[in-house]
Design a protein around this motif. Structure first.
Motif, PDB file in Angstrom:
ATOM      1  N   VAL A  47     -27.562 115.091 -90.007  1.00 63.43           N
ATOM      2  CA  VAL A  47     -27.882 115.199 -88.577  1.00 63.43           C
ATOM      3  C   VAL A  47     -28.233 113.837 -88.004  1.00 63.43           C
ATOM      4  O   VAL A  47     -28.714 112.951 -88.712  1.00 63.43           O
ATOM      5  CB  VAL A  47     -29.081 116.164 -88.320  1.00 63.43           C
ATOM      6  N   GLU A  48     -27.982 113.696 -86.713  1.00 60.16           N
ATOM      7  CA  GLU A  48     -28.501 112.526 -86.010  1.00 60.16           C
ATOM      8  C   GLU A  48     -29.592 112.997 -85.061  1.00 60.16           C
ATOM      9  O   GLU A  48     -29.521 114.077 -84.486  1.00 60.16           O
ATOM     10  CB  GLU A  48     -27.403 111.770 -85.263  1.00 60.16           C
ATOM     11  N   THR A  49     -30.604 112.171 -84.944  1.00 56.27           N
ATOM     12  CA  THR A  49     -31.766 112.549 -84.140  1.00 56.27           C
ATOM     13  C   THR A  49     -31.495 112.236 -82.679  1.00 56.27           C
ATOM     14  O   THR A  49     -31.057 111.131 -82.348  1.00 56.27           O
ATOM     15  CB  THR A  49     -33.003 111.763 -84.605  1.00 56.27           C
ATOM     16  N   PHE A  83     -41.609 116.786 -85.026  1.00 53.36           N
ATOM     17  CA  PHE A  83     -40.729 117.712 -84.314  1.00 53.36           C
ATOM     18  C   PHE A  83     -39.554 116.927 -83.737  1.00 53.36           C
ATOM     19  O   PHE A  83     -39.759 115.842 -83.182  1.00 53.36           O
ATOM     20  CB  PHE A  83     -41.471 118.311 -83.115  1.00 53.36           C
ATOM     21  N   ALA A  84     -38.371 117.499 -83.807  1.00 51.16           N
ATOM     22  CA  ALA A  84     -37.242 116.780 -83.217  1.00 51.16           C
ATOM     23  C   ALA A  84     -36.118 117.720 -82.832  1.00 51.16           C
ATOM     24  O   ALA A  84     -35.977 118.812 -83.369  1.00 51.16           O
ATOM     25  CB  ALA A  84     -36.717 115.742 -84.203  1.00 51.16           C
ATOM     26  N   VAL A  85     -35.347 117.240 -81.875  1.00 45.78           N
ATOM     27  CA  VAL A  85     -34.071 117.874 -81.560  1.00 45.78           C
ATOM     28  C   VAL A  85     -32.992 117.013 -82.223  1.00 45.78           C
ATOM     29  O   VAL A  85     -32.968 115.797 -82.029  1.00 45.78           O
ATOM     30  CB  VAL A  85     -33.846 117.951 -80.041  1.00 45.78           C
ATOM     31  N   ASN A 104     -35.723 120.930 -85.355  1.00 49.65           N
ATOM     32  CA  ASN A 104     -36.215 120.713 -86.713  1.00 49.65           C
ATOM     33  C   ASN A 104     -37.690 120.339 -86.600  1.00 49.65           C
ATOM     34  O   ASN A 104     -38.033 119.294 -86.071  1.00 49.65           O
ATOM     35  CB  ASN A 104     -35.408 119.591 -87.378  1.00 49.65           C
ATOM     36  N   SER A 105     -38.540 121.219 -87.092  1.00 49.98           N
ATOM     37  CA  SER A 105     -39.978 120.980 -86.900  1.00 49.98           C
ATOM     38  C   SER A 105     -40.528 120.000 -87.925  1.00 49.98           C
ATOM     39  O   SER A 105     -41.693 119.641 -87.862  1.00 49.98           O
ATOM     40  CB  SER A 105     -40.746 122.302 -86.963  1.00 49.98           C
ATOM     41  N   SER A 118     -32.290 125.210 -94.623  1.00 53.48           N
ATOM     42  CA  SER A 118     -33.404 126.180 -94.620  1.00 53.48           C
ATOM     43  C   SER A 118     -34.577 125.711 -93.775  1.00 53.48           C
ATOM     44  O   SER A 118     -35.395 126.528 -93.350  1.00 53.48           O
ATOM     45  CB  SER A 118     -33.868 126.421 -96.057  1.00 53.48           C
ATOM     46  N   ILE A 119     -34.699 124.407 -93.530  1.00 49.87           N
ATOM     47  CA  ILE A 119     -35.861 123.961 -92.749  1.00 49.87           C
ATOM     48  C   ILE A 119     -35.594 123.959 -91.249  1.00 49.87           C
ATOM     49  O   ILE A 119     -36.502 123.710 -90.449  1.00 49.87           O
ATOM     50  CB  ILE A 119     -36.385 122.567 -93.174  1.00 49.87           C
ATOM     51  N   ILE A 120     -34.360 124.255 -90.856  1.00 52.85           N
ATOM     52  CA  ILE A 120     -34.057 124.276 -89.425  1.00 52.85           C
ATOM     53  C   ILE A 120     -34.765 125.461 -88.767  1.00 52.85           C
ATOM     54  O   ILE A 120     -34.682 126.593 -89.242  1.00 52.85           O
ATOM     55  CB  ILE A 120     -32.534 124.387 -89.199  1.00 52.85           C
ATOM     56  N   THR A 121     -35.451 125.196 -87.702  1.00 51.69           N
ATOM     57  CA  THR A 121     -36.217 126.246 -87.047  1.00 51.69           C
ATOM     58  C   THR A 121     -35.316 127.173 -86.235  1.00 51.69           C
ATOM     59  O   THR A 121     -35.433 128.383 -86.295  1.00 51.69           O
ATOM     60  CB  THR A 121     -37.276 125.617 -86.126  1.00 51.69           C
TER      61      THR A 121
END
Lengths: 341, 341
Positions: A47-49, A83-85, A104-105, A118-121
């Motif tokens: 992913v890119e932030t 926390f991020a998108v 992604n918290s 699994s960690i994606i909110t």
């Protein structure tokens, strides 16, 4: 997307038990990351932030001690998280595709990362204009304080990311809402933009006790959303009504001190006489209500009932300054670091 | 019953903002009271006092200030009041007859008094051996803490009027219960008589933090019934588990100090990270549950599952000494002044 990218990331160089964190504690470095298909394990994503949420609780993660604060600590020499998108650039999980926007918290404060899916909110729709961590305080005041029409509500850090939404929601509920904030400009903002009934500048109105009792709450305080702790919380406890509720969202006035140096609250006994409920809350316990709440918030925003104010700082290199801006009185609204457009 | 009686009563001679109240503050005097039929207004009763409940919160009623403590103040030169069991000697209300035993939650600390029947809390059956204000803490721990089997429960002032019942009820609920109290004898008592799993003497075990974490709560604290406040509450907050509940019954370590001199609790921030709920409670809000609760308690006492320990001091003249005994470590169990047999 190339198979190798340069990714800048913030890592913890040294713990900072007290005071303002500096570049001795948090440092930026550049790493090279392989995004080749072979480098992404099954059920992982590259992913890119896009956006990083800059929140006061992060300060608590670099103290280097669990005493006095139970938020898990960042590890030395490791990238820090927030926390991020994020946006998927390569997927090795059939549930996610390139281009998906995710919350992604526990995201790396980095330009790129590889994460277990699994960690994606949740997947999010960013077109609604709502920044996700805005919801935290707002949801807390709904769940724990349940304000009634006519309730006298006080909100500290009233123009901050949490306070601004909580105050507007309390107004929608028919409450009388007063806020404290750190400058005259921000007092003006919460009254004119966010619809607070009144507010004061805690840097000039220094006798909190007198202000709360006489000027702002002649009928006492029913709900206090505490974002600051210390002397303000103590002053509030001298003016609470019977069965007052105090959701504790954070205590920003205390984060830069070791716990034994923090301002003790001396009048907790008032909680007995007035049967006050005080309760800490974290978003993690309220995910089950997040969906419904997000729908309400989207409607309020579309109807113009809730307005938002964000401070967007462009560039990952500004993360440390953005974090420290939370602890001055300079900041207004939600602070976000835009890593990528 | 003669038409005139001599009645000894305690009255407030001077407020006592801090320190131990003395005979400068509370004084005994004798008044002559007319009990003739003409002297008793409609819907009033003449009563004689049988038992006076001596409770720590009374200390808060003679400070002379509402700051820091919202319990209403006694008035200068007026008779003071307390929970009491009284017996009707003359009635001018058809609902009550001579000889009825009543609970009066706002009774004069006097041998005789004339009271409006509207303030009578309820008729009681004194034969069940349950002293009424015992129920306060016990009910509180049921309502606010809702302890589950296996919960780790800590109770301060564990052999006091509230603690002893709360601890035994938590045991009935299947909890692991630890108590703190003020002497080795009382530690023995709570373990051998009241069935606590363990306990410690806070006068010799002075490092509360170490004691709570290592010796007594290696798995953390789920429920803390706080009767003392101050340093003990602070130590507990360093070892609470997620979603811990802290019913606040009173803060006996703090009553003899003005509020600005009280021990500040510096680590309330822990309530955020651990999402702790802290709530003050007063019996007045739970009368609707009192009836069912009293039945449960009666059964527990008959079955030997709950034991009681009372310190009965005979004679109204000992009221002040009885009150001050609560603030030393000398007292065990519920303190009652028996005015009349």
């Amino acid at each position: 997307m190339a198979d190798f990218v340069e990714s800048r990331e913030w890592y913890l160089a040294a713990y900072c038990p007290e005071g303002v964190p500096t570049s001795d504690h948090l440092k930026l470095r550049t790493v090279t990351l392989s995004l080749s298909v072979d480098s992404i394990p099954v059920n992982h994503l590259a992913v890119e932030t896009l956006l990083l949420s800059v929140d006061p609780y992060l300060r608590g993660r670099i103290t280097g001690t669990l005493e006095g604060l139970f938020i898990s600590q960042y590890q030395l020499n490791q990238v820090i998280t927030a926390f991020a998108v994020v946006r998927v650039v390569r997927s090795n999980d059939s549930k996610y595709s390139e281009g998906d926007i995710l919350l992604n918290s526990n995201a790396s404060v980095a330009e790129y990362s590889i994460v277990p899916s699994s960690i994606i909110t949740r997947k999010i729709d960013t077109s609604n204009g709502i920044s996700l961590s805005d919801y935290l305080g707002s949801l807390g005041i709904e769940v724990l304080a349940d304000p009634k029409p006519g309730s006298n509500v006080f909100i500290s850090a009233a123009s901050g990311a949490v306070g601004m939404n909580a105050g507007q929601l309390a107004k929608i509920r028919g409450c009388r809402v007063i806020g404290s904030t750190g400058s005259d400009d921000k007092v003006k903002l919460i009254k004119e933009e966010f619809g607070y009934d009144d507010g004061f500048n805690y840097n000039t109105e220094t006798d909190f006790d007198a202000a709360l009792s006489k000027s702002y709450f002649p009928d006492g305080i029913d709900v206090y959303l505490d974002n600051v702790g210390g002397k303000m919380l103590e002053a509030v406890l001298n003016h609470v009504n019977k069965h007052a509720r105090i959701p504790l969202c954070g205590m920003i006035s205390q984060y830069n001190k070791v716990w034994t140096e923090r301002e003790g609250v001396r009048n907790l006994l008032n909680m007995v006489g007035k049967q006050v409920r005080m309760e800490g809350f974290m978003l993690e316990s309220y995910w089950h209500r997040f969906g419904d709440f997000a729908k309400d918030m989207e409607r309020y925003i579309q109807e113009g009932k809730v307005k938002s104010k964000n401070k967007i700082n462009v560039g990952i290199e500004g993360f440390l300054d953005s974090l420290n801006s939370l602890f001055s009185s300079s900041n207004i609204g939600k602070v976000v670091v835009q890593v990528k457009a």
